[in-house]
Design an enzyme around this catalytic site. Sequence first.
Site, PDB file in Angstrom:
ATOM      1  N   CYS A  31       0.793  -1.169  -0.085  1.00  0.00           N
ATOM      2  CA  CYS A  31       0.098  -0.028   0.029  1.00  0.00           C
ATOM      3  C   CYS A  31       1.103   1.394   0.034  1.00  0.00           C
ATOM      4  CB  CYS A  31      -0.993  -0.082   1.322  1.00  0.00           C
ATOM      5  SG  CYS A  31      -1.829   1.710   1.555  1.00  0.00           S
ATOM      6  N   CYS A  34       0.092   3.926   2.564  1.00  0.00           N
ATOM      7  CA  CYS A  34       0.395   3.368   3.873  1.00  0.00           C
ATOM      8  C   CYS A  34       1.852   3.798   4.316  1.00  0.00           C
ATOM      9  CB  CYS A  34       0.323   2.039   4.014  1.00  0.00           C
ATOM     10  SG  CYS A  34      -1.511   1.220   3.953  1.00  0.00           S
TER      11      CYS A  34
END
Length: 106
Positions: A31, A34
Amino acid sequence: MATVAVTDDTFDAEVKNSDIPVVVDFWAEWCGPCKQIGPALEELSNEMDGKVKVVKVDVDSNPNSAVAMGVRGIPALFIFKNGEVVSNRSGAAPKAALQSWIEESI
């Protein structure tokens, strides 16, 4: 204090039973957003040591916690206080925005 990796098995002990507020970061290795907020959360964890604990839950390795929290997209951030969710947000944000959100919530 650095961020703490939490698993499905340790979630209750580290998060719900903590005696200080806990910021939970649901994330995954793949991600991009993230990875963008990771360093900011690490810095905030050190700067706010003693006031708040920051933990990270890898949703790929620990799907049960994410499902239990109703996580649909990541990064998903939750603040727990006295074992209860007091605030949550999703998506990346600059460090200053994350810091003010945490301070307002705890």
